[in-house]
Design a protein around this motif. Structure first.
Motif, PDB file in Angstrom:
ATOM      1  N   LEU A   1       0.828  -1.209   0.000  1.00  0.00           N
ATOM      2  CA  LEU A   1       0.000   0.000   0.000  1.00  0.00           C
ATOM      3  C   LEU A   1       0.859   1.254   0.000  1.00  0.00           C
ATOM      4  N   ALA A   2       1.917   1.252   0.822  1.00  0.00           N
ATOM      5  CA  ALA A   2       2.806   2.413   0.862  1.00  0.00           C
ATOM      6  C   ALA A   2       3.445   2.661  -0.504  1.00  0.00           C
ATOM      7  N   MET A   3       3.849   1.590  -1.193  1.00  0.00           N
ATOM      8  CA  MET A   3       4.490   1.742  -2.496  1.00  0.00           C
ATOM      9  C   MET A   3       3.489   2.142  -3.579  1.00  0.00           C
TER      10      MET A   3
ATOM     11  N   ALA B   1      10.810   1.479  -8.165  1.00  0.00           N
ATOM     12  CA  ALA B   1      11.467   2.426  -7.259  1.00  0.00           C
ATOM     13  C   ALA B   1      12.964   2.187  -7.137  1.00  0.00           C
ATOM     14  N   VAL B   2      13.381   0.928  -7.074  1.00  0.00           N
ATOM     15  CA  VAL B   2      14.790   0.632  -6.760  1.00  0.00           C
ATOM     16  C   VAL B   2      15.511  -0.158  -7.843  1.00  0.00           C
ATOM     17  N   GLY B   3      14.798  -0.571  -8.883  1.00  0.00           N
ATOM     18  CA  GLY B   3      15.396  -1.398  -9.919  1.00  0.00           C
ATOM     19  C   GLY B   3      15.140  -2.876  -9.665  1.00  0.00           C
ATOM     20  N   GLN B   4      15.189  -3.668 -10.727  1.00  0.00           N
ATOM     21  CA  GLN B   4      14.842  -5.082 -10.622  1.00  0.00           C
ATOM     22  C   GLN B   4      15.788  -5.870  -9.720  1.00  0.00           C
ATOM     23  N   THR B   5      17.086  -5.635  -9.861  1.00  0.00           N
ATOM     24  CA  THR B   5      18.055  -6.425  -9.098  1.00  0.00           C
ATOM     25  C   THR B   5      17.899  -6.191  -7.603  1.00  0.00           C
TER      26      THR B   5
ATOM     27  N   GLU C   1      16.519  -8.754  -4.593  1.00  0.00           N
ATOM     28  CA  GLU C   1      17.289  -8.992  -3.369  1.00  0.00           C
ATOM     29  C   GLU C   1      16.416  -8.758  -2.123  1.00  0.00           C
ATOM     30  N   LEU C   2      15.701  -7.635  -2.106  1.00  0.00           N
ATOM     31  CA  LEU C   2      14.899  -7.292  -0.933  1.00  0.00           C
ATOM     32  C   LEU C   2      13.763  -8.283  -0.712  1.00  0.00           C
ATOM     33  N   LEU C   3      13.128  -8.737  -1.802  1.00  0.00           N
ATOM     34  CA  LEU C   3      12.007  -9.663  -1.662  1.00  0.00           C
ATOM     35  C   LEU C   3      12.477 -11.078  -1.311  1.00  0.00           C
ATOM     36  N   LEU C   4      13.593 -11.495  -1.888  1.00  0.00           N
ATOM     37  CA  LEU C   4      14.079 -12.850  -1.612  1.00  0.00           C
ATOM     38  C   LEU C   4      14.658 -12.976  -0.208  1.00  0.00           C
TER      39      LEU C   4
ATOM     40  N   GLU D   1      18.172   5.648   1.604  1.00  0.00           N
ATOM     41  CA  GLU D   1      19.316   5.434   0.722  1.00  0.00           C
ATOM     42  C   GLU D   1      18.895   4.723  -0.571  1.00  0.00           C
ATOM     43  N   LEU D   2      17.937   3.818  -0.454  1.00  0.00           N
ATOM     44  CA  LEU D   2      17.485   3.041  -1.606  1.00  0.00           C
ATOM     45  C   LEU D   2      16.490   3.801  -2.476  1.00  0.00           C
ATOM     46  N   GLY D   3      15.977   4.916  -1.983  1.00  0.00           N
ATOM     47  CA  GLY D   3      14.968   5.660  -2.727  1.00  0.00           C
ATOM     48  C   GLY D   3      13.553   5.165  -2.515  1.00  0.00           C
ATOM     49  N   ILE D   4      13.352   4.354  -1.477  1.00  0.00           N
ATOM     50  CA  ILE D   4      12.020   3.844  -1.170  1.00  0.00           C
ATOM     51  C   ILE D   4      11.163   4.936  -0.545  1.00  0.00           C
ATOM     52  N   VAL D   5      11.776   5.821   0.227  1.00  0.00           N
ATOM     53  CA  VAL D   5      11.028   6.905   0.859  1.00  0.00           C
ATOM     54  C   VAL D   5      11.547   8.253   0.361  1.00  0.00           C
ATOM     55  N   THR D   6      10.670   9.239   0.425  1.00  0.00           N
ATOM     56  CA  THR D   6      11.005  10.594  -0.020  1.00  0.00           C
ATOM     57  C   THR D   6      11.898  11.297   0.986  1.00  0.00           C
TER      58      THR D   6
END
Length: 269
Positions: free
Chosen positions: A126-128, A163-167, A171-174, A186-191
């Motif tokens: 939801l946040a994304m 938001a962060v690119g496929q690679t 990594e984050l999901l796995l 740092e990853l650009g997930i938040v403003t």
């Protein structure tokens, strides 16, 4: 500034003020986890926001926030366990989660998520699905899908990759590790990241800026930048993946381990 509540107290509260519509998730005692009542309430709230922020509408920016210490911890596990016992709820991803996500993505004006604490699973999704995320330094993000032998939902696999690119998204999901607010920045997930006591003020300042801005321009820019159709399409693919995984040995083992308060023993089947 005059304001009025357009919904009574409940799992979803809606307040309008000066062109800003604030939608509040209000299940703090359950960490704002998503049960059926909350999912349906959010579908209604997001749909109304989309309708009332269309061309000529009074809503010029939407804020999604939550009461309590958590933003949203995803699926309500009590409901999930009850569904597992009864054999019910097998279509909730298709019938409720995906329409909820689609309704949020259909809001044509800027949508800001105010993330004050943990956002996990569908809560992260939801946040994304919002356009901007302002986070407290106490916020965190966690997929919480591979750990229970499932795939992502709410289009997270696409919106996170956008938001962060496929690679990095893979990594984050796995690996499914908790991402603190500082790392999310740092990853650009938040403003932006602010101290907890400054979160409401920072979100209000940003929302007021949008509410006083060129709304027609914002609508067109958002439509050009965000591929919302790709996210909703991916949510449908995620639902198919979830259906395939619900009956796997690893998911059954994960649920049993949760009930027995132990570490799951995955076999890869």
């Amino acid at each position: 500034m005059n304001s009025h509540a357009s919904s009574p107290a409940g799992p979803v509260e809606v307040v309008d003020a000066g062109g800003v519509r604030t939608i509040t998730v209000n299940r703090p005692g359950a960490h704002n986890s998503l049960d059926r009542e909350l999912r349906l309430g959010l579908i209604d709230a997001f749909t109304a926001a989309a309708d009332q922020s269309a061309a000529g509408g009074d809503v010029r920016v939407v804020v999604l926030r939550a009461e309590g210490r958590a933003f949203c911890t995803g699926q309500d596990l009590k409901e999930q366990l009850e569904d597992s016992r009864r054999g019910t709820g097998t279509r909730k991803v298709v019938d409720e989660y995906n329409p909820m996500t689609a309704a949020l993505l259909s809001v044509p004006v800027p949508v800001i998520a105010a993330v004050q604490g943990p956002a996990a699973g569908a809560g992260w999704g939801l946040a994304m699905a919002c356009d901007l995320r302002v986070a407290s330094s106490e916020a965190s993000f966690k997929a919480a899908f591979s750990g229970v032998g499932l795939a992502s939902d709410c289009g997270l696999s696409r919106s996170l990759a956008d938001a962060v690119g496929q690679t990095k998204a893979l990594e984050l999901l796995l690996l499914d590790e908790k991402i603190p607010a500082s790392r999310a920045a740092e990853l650009g997930i938040v403003t932006s990241v602010v101290e907890p006591e400054r979160l409401d003020g920072a979100v209000e300042e940003l929302a007021r800026r949008f509410a006083a801005g060129p709304t027609a321009s914002y609508r067109e820019i958002k439509a050009l930048v965000r591929d919302t159709g790709a996210v909703t399409d991916r949510a449908g693919e995620e639902a198919d993946a979830q259906a395939r995984l619900f009956t796997t040995q690893d998911h059954v083992e994960a649920m049993a381990a949760f009930l027995e308060k132990r570490t799951p023993r995955f076999t890869g089947h």
